[in-house]
Each structure stands twice: as C-alpha cells, then as structure tokens.
Design a protein around this motif. Structure first.
Motif, PDB file in Angstrom:
ATOM      1  N   LYS A   1       0.827  -1.213   0.000  1.00 35.76           N
ATOM      2  CA  LYS A   1       0.000   0.000   0.000  1.00 35.76           C
ATOM      3  C   LYS A   1       0.860   1.261   0.000  1.00 35.76           C
ATOM      4  N   LEU A   2       0.252   2.372  -0.371  1.00 34.66           N
ATOM      5  CA  LEU A   2       0.965   3.640  -0.292  1.00 34.66           C
ATOM      6  C   LEU A   2       1.330   3.931   1.158  1.00 34.66           C
ATOM      7  N   ALA A   3       2.494   4.506   1.366  1.00 38.39           N
ATOM      8  CA  ALA A   3       2.964   4.771   2.732  1.00 38.39           C
ATOM      9  C   ALA A   3       2.370   6.086   3.248  1.00 38.39           C
ATOM     10  N   ASP A   4       1.065   6.050   3.535  1.00 35.24           N
ATOM     11  CA  ASP A   4       0.393   7.133   4.266  1.00 35.24           C
ATOM     12  C   ASP A   4       0.307   6.659   5.709  1.00 35.24           C
ATOM     13  N   LEU A   5       1.130   7.237   6.571  1.00 31.61           N
ATOM     14  CA  LEU A   5       1.236   6.753   7.948  1.00 31.61           C
ATOM     15  C   LEU A   5       1.266   7.918   8.916  1.00 31.61           C
TER      16      LEU A   5
ATOM     17  N   GLY B   1      -9.043  10.829  22.573  1.00 34.83           N
ATOM     18  CA  GLY B   1      -9.001  12.295  22.585  1.00 34.83           C
ATOM     19  C   GLY B   1      -7.662  12.854  22.113  1.00 34.83           C
ATOM     20  N   LEU B   2      -6.659  11.986  22.009  1.00 32.95           N
ATOM     21  CA  LEU B   2      -5.313  12.512  21.725  1.00 32.95           C
ATOM     22  C   LEU B   2      -5.194  13.178  20.350  1.00 32.95           C
ATOM     23  N   PHE B   3      -6.098  12.818  19.429  1.00 35.05           N
ATOM     24  CA  PHE B   3      -6.020  13.410  18.093  1.00 35.05           C
ATOM     25  C   PHE B   3      -6.358  14.900  18.099  1.00 35.05           C
ATOM     26  N   GLN B   4      -7.048  15.331  19.158  1.00 34.84           N
ATOM     27  CA  GLN B   4      -7.430  16.747  19.184  1.00 34.84           C
ATOM     28  C   GLN B   4      -6.243  17.654  19.493  1.00 34.84           C
ATOM     29  N   ASN B   5      -5.316  17.148  20.298  1.00 31.99           N
ATOM     30  CA  ASN B   5      -4.097  17.923  20.556  1.00 31.99           C
ATOM     31  C   ASN B   5      -3.018  17.443  19.583  1.00 31.99           C
ATOM     32  N   TYR B   6      -3.312  17.635  18.303  1.00 29.51           N
ATOM     33  CA  TYR B   6      -2.511  16.986  17.261  1.00 29.51           C
ATOM     34  C   TYR B   6      -1.097  17.548  17.138  1.00 29.51           C
ATOM     35  N   ARG B   7      -0.930  18.827  17.460  1.00 28.44           N
ATOM     36  CA  ARG B   7       0.406  19.423  17.283  1.00 28.44           C
ATOM     37  C   ARG B   7       1.434  18.686  18.123  1.00 28.44           C
ATOM     38  N   GLU B   8       1.024  18.298  19.330  1.00 31.86           N
ATOM     39  CA  GLU B   8       1.926  17.619  20.247  1.00 31.86           C
ATOM     40  C   GLU B   8       1.882  16.102  20.070  1.00 31.86           C
ATOM     41  N   ASN B   9       0.677  15.567  19.883  1.00 27.25           N
ATOM     42  CA  ASN B   9       0.508  14.111  19.942  1.00 27.25           C
ATOM     43  C   ASN B   9       0.773  13.382  18.629  1.00 27.25           C
ATOM     44  N   ILE B  10       0.622  14.073  17.518  1.00 26.52           N
ATOM     45  CA  ILE B  10       0.971  13.407  16.249  1.00 26.52           C
ATOM     46  C   ILE B  10       2.421  13.779  15.950  1.00 26.52           C
ATOM     47  N   THR B  11       3.292  12.771  16.106  1.00 27.95           N
ATOM     48  CA  THR B  11       4.721  13.070  16.080  1.00 27.95           C
ATOM     49  C   THR B  11       5.339  12.895  14.701  1.00 27.95           C
ATOM     50  N   LEU B  12       4.658  12.120  13.855  1.00 32.97           N
ATOM     51  CA  LEU B  12       5.169  11.952  12.490  1.00 32.97           C
ATOM     52  C   LEU B  12       4.001  11.799  11.527  1.00 32.97           C
ATOM     53  N   ILE B  13       4.120  12.460  10.396  1.00 34.68           N
ATOM     54  CA  ILE B  13       3.111  12.307   9.330  1.00 34.68           C
ATOM     55  C   ILE B  13       3.862  12.016   8.040  1.00 34.68           C
ATOM     56  N   MET B  14       3.504  10.883   7.440  1.00 31.24           N
ATOM     57  CA  MET B  14       4.125  10.505   6.169  1.00 31.24           C
ATOM     58  C   MET B  14       3.015  10.337   5.131  1.00 31.24           C
ATOM     59  N   GLN B  15       3.251  10.897   3.968  1.00 29.94           N
ATOM     60  CA  GLN B  15       2.231  10.816   2.909  1.00 29.94           C
ATOM     61  C   GLN B  15       2.914  10.310   1.641  1.00 29.94           C
ATOM     62  N   GLY B  16       2.493   9.162   1.179  1.00 29.68           N
ATOM     63  CA  GLY B  16       3.104   8.575  -0.023  1.00 29.68           C
ATOM     64  C   GLY B  16       4.614   8.430   0.116  1.00 29.68           C
ATOM     65  N   GLY B  17       5.052   8.051   1.322  1.00 31.68           N
ATOM     66  CA  GLY B  17       6.478   7.832   1.567  1.00 31.68           C
ATOM     67  C   GLY B  17       7.261   9.082   1.885  1.00 31.68           C
ATOM     68  N   ARG B  18       6.642  10.253   1.726  1.00 33.33           N
ATOM     69  CA  ARG B  18       7.336  11.519   1.980  1.00 33.33           C
ATOM     70  C   ARG B  18       7.019  11.980   3.404  1.00 33.33           C
ATOM     71  N   ILE B  19       8.073  12.292   4.154  1.00 38.85           N
ATOM     72  CA  ILE B  19       7.842  12.735   5.537  1.00 38.85           C
ATOM     73  C   ILE B  19       7.429  14.208   5.516  1.00 38.85           C
ATOM     74  N   TYR B  20       6.214  14.469   6.014  1.00 33.86           N
ATOM     75  CA  TYR B  20       5.705  15.830   6.060  1.00 33.86           C
ATOM     76  C   TYR B  20       6.009  16.460   7.411  1.00 33.86           C
ATOM     77  N   LYS B  21       5.947  15.637   8.470  1.00 32.72           N
ATOM     78  CA  LYS B  21       6.244  16.145   9.815  1.00 32.72           C
ATOM     79  C   LYS B  21       7.001  15.057  10.578  1.00 32.72           C
ATOM     80  N   ASN B  22       7.994  15.443  11.341  1.00 32.13           N
ATOM     81  CA  ASN B  22       8.687  14.486  12.203  1.00 32.13           C
ATOM     82  C   ASN B  22       9.259  15.229  13.402  1.00 32.13           C
ATOM     83  N   ILE B  23       8.617  15.042  14.580  1.00 30.50           N
ATOM     84  CA  ILE B  23       9.165  15.667  15.796  1.00 30.50           C
ATOM     85  C   ILE B  23       9.621  14.597  16.788  1.00 30.50           C
TER      86      ILE B  23
END
Ligand SMILES: [Zn+2]
Length: 411
Positions: free
Chosen positions: A372-376, A388-410
């Motif tokens: 599958k496409l690497a949307d993770l 509820g953790l998705f609501q405080n996304y700036r802190e709780n979502i630590t990595l966003i990858m879309q089609g294998g490309r890293i969009y965010k990584n903290i």
C-alpha cells in the motif's frame, strides 16, 4: 530508491487485527515494503531509521466529509464578505491544517472544485489527497438554497468553488450532474433532505423525487462515479437507497426501517458528529440564527441513537467531521465521539479502512499493509486508550508521512 524504517512502535494496522507491539514498518519510495515485529532483517546501507518507542503507528487518517472551502462558519455570508482571492488563500490554510491533524486523505462534500485537488496533487500546496464533488445539487428551497424565505431573487452566483447548484426536475438534475462531471469531480453530492444551515427547511423532510435522485445516480454511474446524499430522515434515506445512492451523509434521524433499507442497498453511512457538538457549543457566539441552532441541537440529540442503530444493523460506517470555519481544526474530535458508540477500534477502522473504501482507494490506502501507499501517522501513546489525543494533534501526532514523503517528524 529510498528506504526508511519505523521501529519499536505499536502497529495498529487498521485491518481489524490486534495491535502489534514492538513493530516495524519498512517503506521503499512511496510504498510500504514490509511490516513485522521484533528485530527486522538486514537493511541496505543508507536506510533512514526512525525510532518510534512509546508511539503507535497508524495508517494516515481519512475524513470522508469535509468542506475545506468553508473557511468561515457562515458559509453563505462568506461569499458576500470575501473576495474570491481571499477565500482561496483561506482555503489553502484549511487544507494544510487538515494534513497537520493527521488526515492524509479527505473527501470534500461540497464547494471545493477540482482545482484544489490538482493544487495538492501537483505539490503547489501541502495537504491531504482530495476527492471532490464540486458544487452540490439542491432543489429550490432545499438544503443547498441559501436564500431566506423573504428573498425572491436568484441564488448567489458560483464563485471559486462556491455556491450553489440549484436544479429542479430530471432534465436540470441531469444537466447539473453532467456539468460537475465535465469539470472532473470524483463524485456527485445531492441534497436529499433538509439540513441545519438552510433557512427554508426542516431536518425531518425529504428533498427531490425518486426520479430526480435516479437521474443523478444514472449520470454519475455513466461516468464511473457515484452519488453521496445529504439526508437525515427515514423517508429521505429510503428514497436514496431506492435510487442507488452509494453514501448517506449524516443520517441522524435514521430508524430501524431506514437502516434496513440501507442494509439491503449496501449504502455506506457517513456519520458526522463533531460538527453538531461544536456548533451547538459555539453557534450562538458565531452569530448563527436561532433556527439553525435549534436544528443543530435536534441533529445532535439523535446522532448517537442513529449510529447505534447503524451498528446493530451491521451497516458499513465511515467517518466524517463536517466542521466549518474556526472549527476546521477539530476534525480529530469525530474519532472520540464515534468511539463512544463504536468503541475505539471501531472508530479508527471507520476513519481508515472503511473511508478508504468510500473514496474507492482500498487498494492503496486505509491500512498498514505491504504494497500500500505509505500514508502513515505516528502518535504519542495509545489511541485505543485515549481517542481524545487526536485533538491535541500538534503535540501528539509526532510523524506524518504521505506517499512515503515525511511531512512532519518531531520524534
Ligand atoms: Zn457537510
């Protein structure tokens, strides 16, 4: 060939399988190559290693009911109060913030035209993969008719993805659908009943005749597309099912008899709970008319009951937030609200696997599986314990990858 490995995380792959602690996911270029638990095999030199200790790995979230163009809560007024250029810039911000919230794919259920989809696909702006329906089809006085009962002029003209596609009768519905299809939409949206933010109708009504609904379905299916219907009432849902409409949006007034009709037709339900909760809370201060707030509360009142019925009937249930204006940053709230009825895993599957089916991308999206496409996304902690953790996304979502490309990584 770029290889990345995410290690030491708990994989919630959203196939329906149990979480796998100490898991790893290998990504090659755009796609998932392999997943596993424990110690991964030898990887080629140059592999990027990202340690996901104490984190959960999930497929990118999908929201099946957004309105990225509604940068203002008062969607009719925004056309009066903004130049088109300003609205487009505001929309770009909404699109970017949607990806920030962990949604790597969304289905826009009205007003965004295919130009926004193209802008994301071409990399002009950061955002989720967009599936759009352009302008919705509404009958005169229906949910898509913004005029007050006292206004007798024609509806506002369309402007940059906006308002409104009034069509009456089979011939006009055909033409309306064909016009949207000509512009390259992914599906057709039709207003098949009253709504909260419309001045001339009530929730418990149906709009459009069976013949008109069937005409929209015929045109959509002729082009290999489908119809999504805004609808609350039993009568409206049953007409939609008879006409072959593929997804029922909202559905808050559903009873056993309309659930049975959906079961038989195989239609998806896309509940949208977040918008009622937010609008009920904030509607007054946002200056919404009393009539809208009354209808919002009616919809909110019945939302959990309808979802429980849908669940009991084994309907295919997706997930949509439908949030507008300043609430656009609250898309993650939908998961917590649906989890109250469907359980946390049920809410996650709705927002991933089932929503991927709704946008017809189940081959590529919706689960963490090889090929599958690497949307993770990687989240801090365990969403199954705290939705509820998705609501405080700036802190709780630590990595966003879309089609294998890293969009965010903290991490
Ligand atoms: Zn909507």
């Amino acid at each position: 060939m770029a290889i990345t490995i995410l290690t030491h995380g708990t994989i919630i792959d959203c196939t329906g399988a149990d979480p796998r602690p100490n898991g790893w996911v290998v990504i090659e270029d755009q796609r998932i190559l392999e997943t596993g638990q424990g110690k991964p095999g030898t990887l080629p030199p140059g592999t990027e290693v990202i340690d996901c200790q104490d984190q959960s790995l999930l497929p990118g979230l999908i929201d099946a009911h957004v309105h990225v163009w509604t940068a203002d809560t008062k969607i009719v007024e925004q056309v009066r109060r903004n130049f088109t250029s300003t609205l487009v810039i505001k929309t770009e911000k909404v699109i970017k913030e949607t990806l920030d919230q962990g949604f790597t794919t969304v289905r826009d259920c009205g007003l965004a035209d295919p130009g926004f989809r193209q802008a994301v696909a071409d990399g002009l702006i950061s955002g989720p993969r967009l599936f759009v329906c352009g302008t919705w089809l509404s009958q005169t006085g229906g949910h898509g008719d913004p005029r007050l009962p006292t206004e007798v002029g024609p509806p506002y003209p369309r402007a940059a993805g906006g308002i409104t596609g009034i069509c009456d009768g089979v011939a006009e519905v055909r033409q309306g659908a064909r016009e949207q299809l000509r512009q390259g939409v992914d599906f057709i949206k039709i207003m098949a009943g009253g709504g909260a933010a419309s001045p001339s109708d009530e929730l418990d009504t149906s709009q459009y005749s069976l013949e008109e609904l069937e005409a929209a379905v015929f045109e959509a299916e002729s082009a290999g597309k489908y119809v999504a219907a805004h609808c609350y009432s039993d009568r409206g849902i049953k007409l939609c099912c008879k006409a072959g409409i593929r997804t029922i949006e909202h559905g808050n007034l559903m009873t056993e008899s309309s659930a049975q009709a959906m079961k038989e037709s195989g239609a998806f339900l896309v509940p949208t709970m977040a918008t009622y909760v937010m609008l009920s809370r904030m509607g007054k201060e946002l200056g919404l008319p009393d009539k809208f707030i009354r209808k919002i509360n009616e919809a909110l009142d019945k939302a959990e009951n309808a979802l429980a019925i849908a669940l009991a009937f084994g309907l295919k249930i997706g997930s949509g937030s439908d949030v507008l204006g300043s609430m656009q940053v609250n898309k993650g709230l939908e998961l917590a609200l649906q989890a109250k009825i469907m359980g946390p895993m049920g809410a996650l599957l709705a927002a991933t696997k089932t929503n991927a089916e709704i946008v017809r991308q189940e081959k590529d999206l919706g689960t963490i599986e090889a090929g599958k496409l690497a949307d993770l996304i990687v989240v801090k902690g365990d969403p199954l314990k705290d939705m509820g953790l998705f609501q405080n996304y700036r802190e709780n979502i630590t990595l966003i990858m879309q089609g294998g490309r890293i969009y965010k990584n903290i991490l």
